[in-house]
Design an enzyme around this catalytic site. Structure first.
Site, PDB file in Angstrom:
ATOM      1  N   HIS A  40      -5.947  -7.495  -0.447  1.00  0.00           N
ATOM      2  CA  HIS A  40      -6.133  -5.978  -0.553  1.00  0.00           C
ATOM      3  C   HIS A  40      -5.547  -5.558  -2.039  1.00  0.00           C
ATOM      4  CE1 HIS A  40      -6.516  -6.464   3.782  1.00  0.00           C
ATOM      5  NE2 HIS A  40      -7.736  -5.934   3.605  1.00  0.00           N
ATOM      6  N   ASP A  68      -2.127 -10.826  -2.253  1.00  0.00           N
ATOM      7  CA  ASP A  68      -2.613 -10.219  -1.036  1.00  0.00           C
ATOM      8  C   ASP A  68      -4.118  -9.777  -0.997  1.00  0.00           C
ATOM      9  OD1 ASP A  68      -1.640  -8.508   1.790  1.00  0.00           O
ATOM     10  OD2 ASP A  68      -3.588  -7.767   0.818  1.00  0.00           O
ATOM     11  N   HIS A 120       0.883  -1.108  -0.104  1.00  0.00           N
ATOM     12  CA  HIS A 120      -0.059   0.051  -0.124  1.00  0.00           C
ATOM     13  C   HIS A 120       0.830   1.258  -0.073  1.00  0.00           C
ATOM     14  CE1 HIS A 120      -3.481  -2.486   0.519  1.00  0.00           C
ATOM     15  NE2 HIS A 120      -3.156  -2.769   1.888  1.00  0.00           N
ATOM     16  N   ASP A 125      -4.154 -13.081   3.441  1.00  0.00           N
ATOM     17  CA  ASP A 125      -5.250 -12.225   4.142  1.00  0.00           C
ATOM     18  C   ASP A 125      -6.533 -12.788   3.023  1.00  0.00           C
ATOM     19  OD1 ASP A 125      -4.217 -10.990   2.357  1.00  0.00           O
ATOM     20  OD2 ASP A 125      -4.117  -8.839   3.487  1.00  0.00           O
TER      21      ASP A 125
END
Ligand SMILES: [Zn+2]
Length: 376
Positions: free
Chosen positions: A183, A181, A145, A273
């Protein structure tokens, strides 16, 4: 042990444990309404469990533990601005501070950030040296991120972007980053938005933007700009996507694009995740699904990058289950069976109801990638 024909070189530096995110209401600050705090989800114990399963599990005989040489700050400036780096160092030295509601930086964080970035760079360097080893950077905090001048999520330095830049400096002409991931890898997208030498692929749950630090939507329409148009592939997947859906997206979309891109190195930004028990994800992957993802990454590297594959740890917050899913991913990447029974796989797999989302992503990218327009 099934006999991996390659070893797994794990790049590890103990300073990654120094980043102290504290405790509270999960990722939020402590509340007077509660009697028991819990650790921030991005904590040292999650990484220690991952380290333990590699030391104690069936892959142990295939693992070599590699020391990490700390990189120079110049190398960080290949991705991040000097002002931003100075601010991170200063805030870390000043003591604990929340940069956002969920992003904590404290004393000990700067050495941890440097260790994580360095391990990722070393993993890329080692993978580039030859395909006899799969390399893996066991690091925290995660990085995908983090943008050139902005922290986001639990991320400060973009480890996988730094690894890609290091590989280019070492002579790689093209690098493909495949990020599963759960996200959106918005920071990595931002780092290479106008570039055609780094292909950025992100499979993620369709969570959309989440505030000023994460304005990117993660939609299929974000394909990059200028010379980078077409070189950013977002694959937002519906909530509840499981093993079969992730496999479909990887085989139908990611594989043909990466093959057509002809990278010299495949970098896997691997989080766990998307597992069925992750508190921060709403997908339902099991160990079996992660094993398949590892196998696919390996086959992508074998098919188009001379076998050169480096994996960088991202998120994964189910403190025990994430370690099991990591093990499964790495076994898949080494081409051996998991040999560990899934301790928790009892959620039904929703099947391949994700097909419409994959078709939408394919339509968005097909103008840039003729390989996607060819009949199946
Ligand atoms: Zn994540």
């Amino acid at each position: 042990m099934g006999g991996a024909d390659r070893s797994l070189a794990v790049f590890w530096h103990p300073d990654v444990l120094l980043h102290d995110t504290g405790a509270g209401v999960f990722e939020a600050a402590a509340s007077a309404l509660m009697t028991s705090d819990e650790l921030h989800p991005e904590s040292a114990p999650r990484i220690l469990n991952m380290k333990a399963i590699l030391e104690r599990g069936p892959l142990a005989a295939s693992v070599t533990w590699e020391p990490v040489r700390l990189c120079a700050e110049d190398e960080l400036r290949l991705v991040h601005s000097s002002e931003y780096l100075d601010e991170l160092r200063r805030v870390s030295q000043d003591g604990a501070r929340r940069l956002s509601a969920t992003t904590v930086l404290g004393r000990g964080s700067w050495p941890a950030l440097l260790a994580a970035a360095s391990a990722a760079i070393e993993a890329a360097r080692a993978a580039l040296a030859g395909p006899d080893r799969v390399t893996y950077a066991l690091v925290r905090p995660p990085g995908h991120h983090a943008q050139p001048a902005c922290a986001d999520g639990y991320c400060f330095l973009n480890n996988v972007a730094l690894a890609a830049e290091a590989a280019l400096r070492l002579g790689a002409r093209r690098v493909a980053i495949v990020d599963f991931d759960v996200h959106h890898g918005n920071g990595t997208q931002e780092c290479f938005w106008t570039r055609s030498d780094v292909l950025t692929v992100s499979l993620h749950m369709d969570h959309g933007p989440w505030g000023p630090t994460h304005p990117q939507t993660g939609s299929v329409s974000e394909v990059g700009a200028g010379p980078g148009a077409g070189y950013n592939l977002n694959i937002p997947l519906p909530y509840g996507t499981g093993d079969a859906g992730y496999e479909l997206a990887m085989r139908d979309l990611v594989a043909p694009v990466v093959a057509a891109f002809e990278p010299d190195l495949v970098l896997g930004a691997i989080g766990q995740d998307a597992s069925q028990f992750d508190p921060n994800g709403r997908q339902t992957l099991t160990m079996r699904g992660f094993h398949t993802l590892g196998e696919i990454l390996r086959s992508l590297a074998d098919r188009s990058a001379g076998g050169r594959l480096a994996l960088i740890q991202e998120g994964g917050y189910a403190r025990s289950y994430a370690a099991f899913c990591l093990h499964a991913t790495l076994a898949g990447a080494l081409g051996v069976p998991s040999e560990i029974d899934d301790p928790l796989a009892y959620m039904p797999d929703p099947g391949i109801g994700v097909a419409p989302a994959v078709r939408t992503a394919r339509d968005a990218l097909a103008p840039h990638w003729p390989a996607l327009s060819e009949p199946d």
